[in-house]
Motif scaffolding. Structure first.
Motif, PDB file in Angstrom:
ATOM      1  N   PHE A 280       0.452  -8.241   6.080  1.00  0.00           N
ATOM      2  CA  PHE A 280       1.149  -6.957   6.137  1.00  0.00           C
ATOM      3  C   PHE A 280       0.756  -6.082   4.941  1.00  0.00           C
ATOM      4  O   PHE A 280       0.574  -4.862   5.080  1.00  0.00           O
ATOM      5  CB  PHE A 280       2.668  -7.164   6.153  1.00  0.00           C
ATOM      6  CG  PHE A 280       3.179  -7.882   7.379  1.00  0.00           C
ATOM      7  CD1 PHE A 280       2.488  -7.811   8.586  1.00  0.00           C
ATOM      8  CD2 PHE A 280       4.347  -8.629   7.341  1.00  0.00           C
ATOM      9  CE1 PHE A 280       2.953  -8.470   9.720  1.00  0.00           C
ATOM     10  CE2 PHE A 280       4.826  -9.271   8.470  1.00  0.00           C
ATOM     11  CZ  PHE A 280       4.126  -9.197   9.665  1.00  0.00           C
ATOM     12  N   THR A 281       0.636  -6.696   3.760  1.00  0.00           N
ATOM     13  CA  THR A 281       0.224  -5.956   2.569  1.00  0.00           C
ATOM     14  C   THR A 281      -1.184  -5.398   2.740  1.00  0.00           C
ATOM     15  O   THR A 281      -1.458  -4.227   2.435  1.00  0.00           O
ATOM     16  CB  THR A 281       0.274  -6.860   1.327  1.00  0.00           C
ATOM     17  OG1 THR A 281       1.604  -7.351   1.146  1.00  0.00           O
ATOM     18  CG2 THR A 281      -0.150  -6.104   0.079  1.00  0.00           C
ATOM     19  N   LEU A 282      -2.075  -6.246   3.237  1.00  0.00           N
ATOM     20  CA  LEU A 282      -3.463  -5.834   3.466  1.00  0.00           C
ATOM     21  C   LEU A 282      -3.549  -4.721   4.505  1.00  0.00           C
ATOM     22  O   LEU A 282      -4.224  -3.704   4.302  1.00  0.00           O
ATOM     23  CB  LEU A 282      -4.277  -7.049   3.921  1.00  0.00           C
ATOM     24  CG  LEU A 282      -5.674  -6.784   4.497  1.00  0.00           C
ATOM     25  CD1 LEU A 282      -6.577  -6.186   3.437  1.00  0.00           C
ATOM     26  CD2 LEU A 282      -6.274  -8.062   5.053  1.00  0.00           C
ATOM     27  N   ILE A 283      -2.859  -4.899   5.622  1.00  0.00           N
ATOM     28  CA  ILE A 283      -2.919  -3.913   6.707  1.00  0.00           C
ATOM     29  C   ILE A 283      -2.330  -2.581   6.259  1.00  0.00           C
ATOM     30  O   ILE A 283      -2.884  -1.512   6.553  1.00  0.00           O
ATOM     31  CB  ILE A 283      -2.193  -4.449   7.952  1.00  0.00           C
ATOM     32  CG1 ILE A 283      -2.961  -5.652   8.531  1.00  0.00           C
ATOM     33  CG2 ILE A 283      -2.055  -3.368   9.012  1.00  0.00           C
ATOM     34  CD1 ILE A 283      -2.189  -6.429   9.582  1.00  0.00           C
ATOM     35  N   SER A 284      -1.220  -2.612   5.534  1.00  0.00           N
ATOM     36  CA  SER A 284      -0.602  -1.376   5.040  1.00  0.00           C
ATOM     37  C   SER A 284      -1.562  -0.618   4.130  1.00  0.00           C
ATOM     38  O   SER A 284      -1.657   0.614   4.194  1.00  0.00           O
ATOM     39  CB  SER A 284       0.691  -1.692   4.285  1.00  0.00           C
ATOM     40  OG  SER A 284       1.658  -2.267   5.143  1.00  0.00           O
ATOM     41  N   HIS A 285      -2.272  -1.347   3.274  1.00  0.00           N
ATOM     42  CA  HIS A 285      -3.249  -0.716   2.380  1.00  0.00           C
ATOM     43  C   HIS A 285      -4.371  -0.060   3.187  1.00  0.00           C
ATOM     44  O   HIS A 285      -4.753   1.085   2.900  1.00  0.00           O
ATOM     45  CB  HIS A 285      -3.820  -1.753   1.424  1.00  0.00           C
ATOM     46  CG  HIS A 285      -5.000  -1.267   0.639  1.00  0.00           C
ATOM     47  ND1 HIS A 285      -4.891  -0.324  -0.357  1.00  0.00           N
ATOM     48  CD2 HIS A 285      -6.330  -1.585   0.730  1.00  0.00           C
ATOM     49  CE1 HIS A 285      -6.086  -0.078  -0.864  1.00  0.00           C
ATOM     50  NE2 HIS A 285      -6.967  -0.828  -0.228  1.00  0.00           N
ATOM     51  N   CYS A 286      -4.887  -0.769   4.157  1.00  0.00           N
ATOM     52  CA  CYS A 286      -5.980  -0.218   4.971  1.00  0.00           C
ATOM     53  C   CYS A 286      -5.517   1.023   5.735  1.00  0.00           C
ATOM     54  O   CYS A 286      -6.245   2.021   5.813  1.00  0.00           O
ATOM     55  CB  CYS A 286      -6.500  -1.280   5.941  1.00  0.00           C
ATOM     56  SG  CYS A 286      -7.335  -2.671   5.141  1.00  0.00           S
ATOM     57  N   VAL A 287      -4.316   0.959   6.291  1.00  0.00           N
ATOM     58  CA  VAL A 287      -3.779   2.105   7.034  1.00  0.00           C
ATOM     59  C   VAL A 287      -3.607   3.310   6.110  1.00  0.00           C
ATOM     60  O   VAL A 287      -3.864   4.452   6.502  1.00  0.00           O
ATOM     61  CB  VAL A 287      -2.445   1.741   7.709  1.00  0.00           C
ATOM     62  CG1 VAL A 287      -1.759   2.978   8.276  1.00  0.00           C
ATOM     63  CG2 VAL A 287      -2.674   0.722   8.826  1.00  0.00           C
ATOM     64  N   SER A 288      -3.200   3.065   4.858  1.00  0.00           N
ATOM     65  CA  SER A 288      -3.017   4.170   3.911  1.00  0.00           C
ATOM     66  C   SER A 288      -4.334   4.880   3.618  1.00  0.00           C
ATOM     67  O   SER A 288      -4.349   6.034   3.187  1.00  0.00           O
ATOM     68  CB  SER A 288      -2.403   3.647   2.612  1.00  0.00           C
ATOM     69  OG  SER A 288      -3.343   2.882   1.859  1.00  0.00           O
TER      70      SER A 288
END
Length: 270
Positions: A115-123
């Motif tokens: 979730f941390t990784l995906i949130s960063h990529c989405v940002s």
């Protein structure tokens, strides 16, 4: 929901109820990979490397039956799929579901980490699993393999992004992005030389005065010299620059900074 029904995670009678209504079987002590060919499965005790993650596409794909078995044995699967779709703002394709579950179950990347990784990529405007997979490979290769390390790494990336914006503004470079090499210089000025934006701007002004252009190698030369001399404030830098001018009084009218620049980098007006 239709896709989960297709995979067997939900039955048609349950498809109108929230995913949490599904009653998964008790989870085992640790997540287990889905049924795969012997050639595709390696020991969980082997180190996770970017090369192994980058080889995900060459492995045996998870079937709907495999996914169904994983969901029955691990209560984290349904929330993982649901939250990922919310973060990405779209429904996962079978291929994207396959990649997500493989990163989770085979490489033991926790839901919090993902979730941390995906949130960063989405940002960053990257909401596809291919980019997320490549980012995971790079992070794991650097030893960034826990949620805590991921959060610290993101903080560093955000800090560097802020530094780059500050330098662009100070140098008047608003019509283009910094090159990869220029970003490396900026990271070095802040991280290695521990220079403030005020010191960097002074070095920039001196560079433009001497060369007539923005030259990152020349700026780096000035900042590296200041760092070696423990010059850390604008006042100290101005004193150092003033002392050099006094030494040059009575000397020939040529500018040694320009001569050194020409010898090292070529013509000043290039």
């Amino acid at each position: 929901i239709n896709y989960w029904v297709h995979c067997g995670i939900l039955t048609p009678a349950e498809s109108t109820a929230p995913a949490a209504a599904a009653a998964p079987a008790p989870a085992p002590a640790a997540p287990q990979p889905a049924a795969q060919t012997a050639a595709a499965v390696e020991s969980h005790t082997q180190p996770v490397t970017g090369q192994r993650i980058s080889n995900v596409r060459s492995r045996t794909r998870l079937t709907p039956g495999d996914i169904n078995k994983m969901a029955q044995n691990d209560p984290n699967i349904a929330p993982l799929l649901q939250e990922t779709q919310l973060l990405l703002g779209k429904e996962l394709t079978p291929a994207e579901t396959d990649t997500l579950l493989y990163l989770y179950s085979y490489f033991n990347l926790s839901p919090q980490y993902l979730f941390t990784l995906i949130s960063h990529c989405v940002s960053k405007g990257k909401n596809n699993m291919r980019y997320i997979e490549r980012t995971a490979a790079g992070w794991v290769d650097q030893g960034i393999d826990t949620p805590e390390r991921a959060e610290k790494h993101i903080e560093k990336l955000n800090r560097r992004s802020t530094h780059q914006v500050l330098v662009q503004s100070a140098f008047g470079l608003r019509d283009r992005e910094l090159t990869t090499k220029e970003k490396e210089y900026v990271n070095q000025w802040f991280d290695s030389y521990n220079m403030s934006i005020e010191m960097i701007k002074l070095a920039y002004e001196r560079t433009v005065d001497n060369t007539g252009k923005v030259a990152f190698p020349y700026i780096d030369k000035i900042l590296r010299e200041w760092s070696s001399k423990k010059i850390a404030t604008p006042e100290q830098a101005r004193q150092e620059m003033g002392s050099k001018k006094e030494v040059r009084q009575g000397a020939p009218s040529y500018d040694m900074d320009k001569i050194n620049w020409m010898m090292k980098y070529g013509k000043v007006d290039q």
